[in-house]
Enzyme design. Structure first.
Site, PDB file in Angstrom:
ATOM      1  N   GLU A  61       0.804  -1.222   0.000  1.00 14.83           N
ATOM      2  CA  GLU A  61       0.000   0.000   0.000  1.00 14.83           C
ATOM      3  C   GLU A  61       0.836   1.271   0.000  1.00 14.83           C
ATOM      4  O   GLU A  61       0.520   2.229  -0.700  1.00 14.83           O
ATOM      5  CB  GLU A  61      -0.977   0.005   1.180  1.00 14.83           C
ATOM      6  CG  GLU A  61      -2.219  -0.867   0.973  1.00 14.83           C
ATOM      7  CD  GLU A  61      -2.016  -2.343   1.263  1.00 14.83           C
ATOM      8  OE1 GLU A  61      -0.893  -2.726   1.646  1.00 14.83           O
ATOM      9  OE2 GLU A  61      -2.981  -3.125   1.110  1.00 14.83           O
ATOM     10  N   HIS A 130     -10.954  -4.408  10.151  1.00 15.23           N
ATOM     11  CA  HIS A 130     -11.638  -4.195   8.864  1.00 15.23           C
ATOM     12  C   HIS A 130     -12.899  -3.358   9.032  1.00 15.23           C
ATOM     13  O   HIS A 130     -13.840  -3.510   8.258  1.00 15.23           O
ATOM     14  CB  HIS A 130     -12.034  -5.531   8.226  1.00 15.23           C
ATOM     15  CG  HIS A 130     -10.922  -6.315   7.626  1.00 15.23           C
ATOM     16  ND1 HIS A 130     -10.007  -6.998   8.368  1.00 15.23           N
ATOM     17  CD2 HIS A 130     -10.566  -6.523   6.328  1.00 15.23           C
ATOM     18  CE1 HIS A 130      -9.140  -7.612   7.560  1.00 15.23           C
ATOM     19  NE2 HIS A 130      -9.457  -7.337   6.331  1.00 15.23           N
TER      20      HIS A 130
HETATM   21  C1  LIG Z   1      -2.511  -4.624   4.226  1.00 18.31           C
HETATM   22  C2  LIG Z   1      -3.553  -5.431   3.601  1.00 18.31           C
HETATM   23  N1  LIG Z   1      -3.874  -5.215   2.313  1.00 18.31           N
HETATM   24  C3  LIG Z   1      -4.850  -5.922   1.721  1.00 18.31           C
HETATM   25  C4  LIG Z   1      -5.513  -6.886   2.432  1.00 18.31           C
HETATM   26  C5  LIG Z   1      -6.661  -7.668   1.796  1.00 18.31           C
HETATM   27  N2  LIG Z   1      -6.250  -9.063   1.667  1.00 18.31           N
HETATM   28  C6  LIG Z   1      -6.615 -10.004   2.539  1.00 18.31           C
HETATM   29  S1  LIG Z   1      -5.894 -11.469   2.212  1.00 18.31           S
HETATM   30  C7  LIG Z   1      -5.123 -10.852   0.865  1.00 18.31           C
HETATM   31  C8  LIG Z   1      -4.266 -11.715   0.017  1.00 18.31           C
HETATM   32  C9  LIG Z   1      -3.110 -12.214   0.740  1.00 18.31           C
HETATM   33  O1  LIG Z   1      -2.389 -13.025  -0.111  1.00 18.31           O
HETATM   34  P1  LIG Z   1      -1.353 -14.045   0.480  1.00 18.31           P
HETATM   35  O2  LIG Z   1      -0.469 -13.338   1.445  1.00 18.31           O
HETATM   36  O3  LIG Z   1      -0.700 -14.732  -0.650  1.00 18.31           O
HETATM   37  O4  LIG Z   1      -2.227 -15.059   1.338  1.00 18.31           O
HETATM   38  P2  LIG Z   1      -3.314 -16.102   0.863  1.00 18.31           P
HETATM   39  O5  LIG Z   1      -4.627 -15.415   0.871  1.00 18.31           O
HETATM   40  O6  LIG Z   1      -2.918 -16.596  -0.479  1.00 18.31           O
HETATM   41  O7  LIG Z   1      -3.254 -17.162   1.905  1.00 18.31           O
HETATM   42  C10 LIG Z   1      -5.416  -9.519   0.707  1.00 18.31           C
HETATM   43  C11 LIG Z   1      -4.918  -8.672  -0.391  1.00 18.31           C
HETATM   44  C12 LIG Z   1      -5.155  -7.080   3.765  1.00 18.31           C
HETATM   45  N3  LIG Z   1      -5.775  -7.967   4.538  1.00 18.31           N
HETATM   46  N4  LIG Z   1      -4.164  -6.356   4.321  1.00 18.31           N
END
Ligand SMILES: Cc1ncc(C[n+]2csc(CCOP(=O)(O)OP(=O)(O)O)c2C)c(N)n1
Ligand SMILES: Cc1ncc(C[n+]2csc(CCOP(=O)(O)OP(=O)(O)O)c2C)c(N)n1
Ligand SMILES: [Mg+2]
Ligand SMILES: [Mg+2]
Lengths: 327, 317, 327, 317
Positions: A61, A130
């Site tokens: 971000e 959230h």
């Molecule tokens: C700082 C932040 N940005 C965006 C999100 C929204 N978000 C929740 S899970 C996720 C994806 C995370 O991807 P990854 O780390 O690969 O984990 P996975 O879901 O594949 O287990 C996002 C973008 C968040 N929770 N926190």
């Protein structure tokens, strides 16, 4: 007129502005189709416009908001999205220290035609990380304009204005409103930033609200009307700069002020509205200025707890009755 | 290297040196408000990189930004006026030393936040790429700044989108009083490039010819659409972290070794031996720079202060 | 009693608390001697305590504040420092989304004995990125306590309390106060967090201030006294939680309220103080509540501009005269 | 590997699988409020790592955290009660799925912020080191989360101070709908280790034996005072990003390939061939887990809601 939802209105404004001006670009997580953003706010855009001006970002971000700023000062008009407003905590340096200061600190050398969009608010059992309503932080900082549309028609017109504006605008969308449908004109239109709207005319008490709280204030007003209390509901639309005139004018008429804010009390837009009237409209007042806000704890997960912490329609009804000594 | 470039290089290096020496004196005398971080010792870095740039290319700079501003073509008079907090300064007195900006020549600002300008440079590069402008963006930063999260985010983003950026790291081995190798386990910052599958290059930051050549490659690579490079320049700041800094923490022996590698001396020696510079040219250059500097101080001193109410302008477009 | 400066008082409190409790550790940039922090706030500590509990950090504000949080919930009592408060923008996720929420969100499972210290404020020609007063942001967030000492004796006692507290306390030191010397007791002592102090007793008007503004309010009061205006100066010391009782009690006596705040107006502690009184002390008021704050622009570099933007003693004097109709 | 460990491993993997399948059904029926991210498919990662940990060791987890919680010793009943938003849940209904924490067994919380728990794990490791406790901290995170600045800051800090941390990256190749290789130029996250001069290891995240062995090395290395490791586990999530996700974006053929590598099947086959597990044990384990799970749902359903006023407790100590 056709009815579309708040998130569709947001997508439509962005699509139309991109069609109008090729400098408009979108940056954020999962912006392209088939996703079209977490709540569908960019749905359909890449399928129409192509993929050259829509950028799916890494989860960085601070980095990508900063990149949007860099693009904004070098000829583009980015609309940058955070997946939830809560994650703005990660991008604060680029927003506050860089973007908000930049034009002024550089002596006016540059323009910053930048919009940052983010879903805000609670009432969804999404828990503490959230559910934030952080508009007050940004209202506190000069150099930022802060907009929170309360329905689909406002969402479209305010976003068009934000995108056409040569300054940095923060545009916060309430998650509880995304699905709400209403009549929205198809052709592009703008609604001025910095102006409040009277969403209901009344004479006994002024209720100031914005974002999701506007619908709660209107609900409460309908109940109160049956009890003979006539409420004027002012939707701030923009919390910075504040539309001082609209607030003062209404209080001059009703002599009573109730502010309803989803976020926390201390150092908030609600306290600013109160302070404005206590300084410049003191003589209009026939009763203490009353504020309804979230209780001072993080937003809890369990709905029974969350509902207790957040403002509800019946709180507004009861408080208005109290202010008018009808209880 | 062309002769004209060599002369420009020496001219700018010399200009930085004497500008900073003058600022040092003026600041000590109390003529300049605020904080001042001098660039002396690192001249080869800014100049070696910027000698490859045109006015349309972008740079973002740091708290130690006077050198970058001069190297990218900033005017000494408007810079000096800004340090004097005058209305005629680049930022009309609103920015000062740490925020010098000159957007018409691609200087997107010095920055009071370590690594704060790095994502901004990435965005400028994105803008160049979308508009097919062929411009490159150079993000200058210090060793200490590369431990900011934004460094990582910026490099990753630029690498993934193959943006025309150069991450120009001036590794003077200290961030304030902290030696880099005490707060990072790998002394070579360029090694981080492997994690992003991009080039990482280490160059002697005291040798402007070497910097020029490596920067040239990185900039051409970026402009050709291949994406970013981490260009690490090993260097040394000759002064304290900021003027007036109370603590001393660097080792005298090390200091002496570095001072021997004075970038201006190396530049002169090398450029002369390459037949690109001679003593007469050097005298000419130094005289003309000195004159411009004197005029700049004069200009700054004689310029008006802003009016108090000017404080309320320039916020919104 | 010996006189020591505000920064010496801060260093002394930390040293004494480290001697008292071996769980106390320091984390920040250039904490160890010879540096002892940018303004000498940790000077002399590593030379006495040794280097095992003082950590010089990389410039990674989000990372090391998060590490301090991790250490706090696993047995240590960290005092973590930011070199300037402005850089808190980089650490907001760890402060607001993680630390402020954590205990509550985990259902009370953990304690967070953590102090974050940072130099705050302007009046130093340090320009927009090194001059912020951001206490209002943190006052807005439940789960944080926010302390701003206005002199050396308060600095020492409030910091000792903060370090002994089992909750996260933000402690903001004003850069203009570091050199100010006064009598400070040598032995350790505490001053309660959450309680305001009456720094000057008066009867005609209440002036609420904190941090550097307290000295300006006192200066103004001295001038006003000669004109027959008696000011009560309340130093909030803690801006969250607010000492509502102290404020209301004073206004009940003076019937007039002036709030002096170095930071910006919108969504600030100053507007909260106003809103508090406009709601709970409305009947005490004989005049509009007036706020003096910074003008709504980033802090400019040139001293002539900076002085214009920031509250000055003469603004306080004139405003108080106006409130009391003496102008 | 000891037999008892092998059995624990299979037990926990199976528990995660059936817990998540149950949550899937309960959520679809509307019994669970909020958002739910299922761990199915990644069982070998959490279990392979945590099988090396004692209750005193720390973990930090993610939005997809049920698996980590079970692997580290979390009770199914208190977890399930938390998902039901009941007072008897680990967080008394205040946290929910994304914030499950159990500090008495070293679970320093799931996290709604990507990479938000990573610096916290570093701090726990610092605390362990200062107090000479010999505890290790494992920071779990996804591939997408490694593009956060805090990842870089945390790894750098842990490396510089040789803190006992393992950065356990579950690379399931997607962050929401974004494929990792479209937003990072280097598909192997472990390669970033070079920049910090620490070990970076890639392991098949579908094979619990492989994960167990590599995690063991990293944890022993950390406990011996050598500092952190980046342990990248290549894996796949079998469900959508969150339950109810509207978009589909993954490729069917790829999906089918991964489903063939089911971590529970691999675990059974491998552990059996190693003589550590047999069919009778498997039946026993599965029956006992199923019973616990049924009890957990029963417990959660029958537990009281919190009282509204409970909302005001637990803020300050
Ligand atoms: C700082 C932040 N940005 C965006 C999100 C929204 N978000 C929740 S899970 C996720 C994806 C995370 O991807 P990854 O780390 O690969 O984990 P996975 O879901 O594949 O287990 C996002 C973008 C968040 N929770 N926190
Ligand atoms: C985010 C942030 N943290 C801390 C500081 C204070 N600070 C100013 S310069 C500096 C050191 C920077 O070191 P480096 O990047 O190596 O640059 P150098 O000073 O050596 O040129 C620090 C810590 C800052 N400006 N910004
Ligand atoms: Mg350095
Ligand atoms: Mg993933």
């Amino acid at each position: 007129m056709r009815k579309i939802s708040y998130s569709e209105a947001i997508a439509e404004a962005q699509l139309q502005e991109m069609q109008r001006d090729e400098k408009v670009i979108l940056m954020g997580l999962v912006q392209k189709d088939p996703y079209g953003s977490a709540f569908g706010q960019t749905k359909g855009i890449s399928s129409v416009i192509g993929e050259d001006r829509i950028f799916d970002m890494p989860i960085s971000e601070q980095g990508y908001v900063g990149a949007a700023l860099g693009a904004a000062i070098t000829g583009m008009r980015p609309v940058v999205e955070l997946q939830f407003q809560d994650f703005i905590t990660i991008a604060m340096d680029q927003i506050v220290q860089q973007a908000a200061n930049m034009r002024y600190m550089f002596g006016g050398q540059i323009k910053i035609p930048l919009v940052l969009r983010a879903p805000t608010g609670a009432y969804l059992a999404a828990a503490a990380q959230h559910s934030h309503m952080l508009e007050s932080w940004f209202a506190h900082i000069p150099g930022l304009k802060v907009v929170l549309p309360s329905d689909a028609a406002d969402a479209k017109g305010l976003l068009a204005s934000a995108i056409r504006e040569d300054n940095f605008v923060l545009y916060f969308e309430h998650k509880k409103l995304y699905d709400k449908k209403m009549d929205v004109p198809k052709e592009p239109y703008t609604i001025p930033i910095g102006k409040a709207a009277i969403k209901r005319v009344g004479k006994d008490i002024t209720i100031v609200a914005w974002s999701f709280m506007v619908s709660k204030a209107i609900e409460a007003s309908q109940i109160l009307e049956k009890q003979g209390i006539s409420c004027e509901v002012i939707d701030l639309r923009t919390v910075s700069p504040l539309d001082e005139e609209a607030i003062l004018k209404s209080v001059a008429k009703t002599n009573r002020l109730l502010v309803v804010q989803e976020g926390y009390w201390n150092s908030s837009v609600a306290t600013s509205v109160s302070a404005l009237v206590a300084e410049k409209g003191f003589d209009y007042l026939d009763a203490p200025i009353t504020l309804i806000t979230a209780k001072e704890v993080p937003i809890p997960f369990a709905p029974v707890l969350e509902n207790y912490v957040l403002p509800q329609t019946n709180n507004i009804v009861e408080t208005a009755q109290k202010i008018l000594n009808k209880i | 290297m062309e002769k004209s470039i060599a002369q420009q290089i020496y001219k700018k290096m010399y200009a930085i040196r004497v500008f900073e020496e003058k600022v040092e004196v003026l600041f000590a005398k109390g003529e300049l408000p605020g904080f001042v971080h001098l660039y002396i010792g690192q001249e080869a870095c800014a100049v070696g990189v910027c000698a490859n740039l045109s006015p349309e290319d972008y740079i973002t700079s740091t708290h130690r930004g006077h050198g970058h501003c001069i190297a990218k073509g900033g005017r000494l008079d408007r810079m000096m006026a800004e340090l004097f907090a005058k209305k005629t300064g680049y930022n009309h007195g609103k920015g000062g030393s740490m925020h010098l900006a000159a957007s018409e020549i691609g200087i997107l600002g010095a920055n009071g936040v370590t690594a704060g300008g790095v994502p901004v440079a990435v965005g400028a590069a994105l803008s160049s790429k979308i508009q097919n402008q062929g411009r490159v963006a150079v993000a200058f930063m210090g060793d200490g700044s590369t431990n900011q999260g934004t460094f990582h985010e910026s490099v990753n983003l630029a690498a993934a989108f193959k943006l025309p950026v150069v991450f120009a790291v001036e590794n003077n081995q200290f961030g304030v009083g902290t030696r880099f190798c005490t707060i990072s386990n790998e002394p070579d910052i360029a090694k981080r490039a492997a994690g992003y599958n991009i080039p990482g290059v280490i160059v002697d930051g005291m040798d402007v010819v070497a910097v020029y050549q490596e920067a040239k490659k990185a900039i051409e690579y970026a402009k050709a659409g291949n994406g970013p490079t981490i260009l690490e320049m090993k260097t040394w700041r000759y002064r304290m972290h900021f003027q007036g800094e109370p603590a001393t923490y660097r080792n005298d022996i090390e200091e002496t070794e570095w001072i021997k590698k004075d970038p201006l001396e190396i530049a002169k020696t090398k450029l002369k031996s390459m037949g690109l510079l001679d003593n007469a040219m050097i005298v000419d250059i130094e005289e003309s720079v000195q004159k411009k500097l004197d005029e700049a101080v004069e200009f700054a001193r004689n310029s008006p202060d802003p009016m108090p109410e000017d404080a309320l302008t320039d916020l919104f477009a």
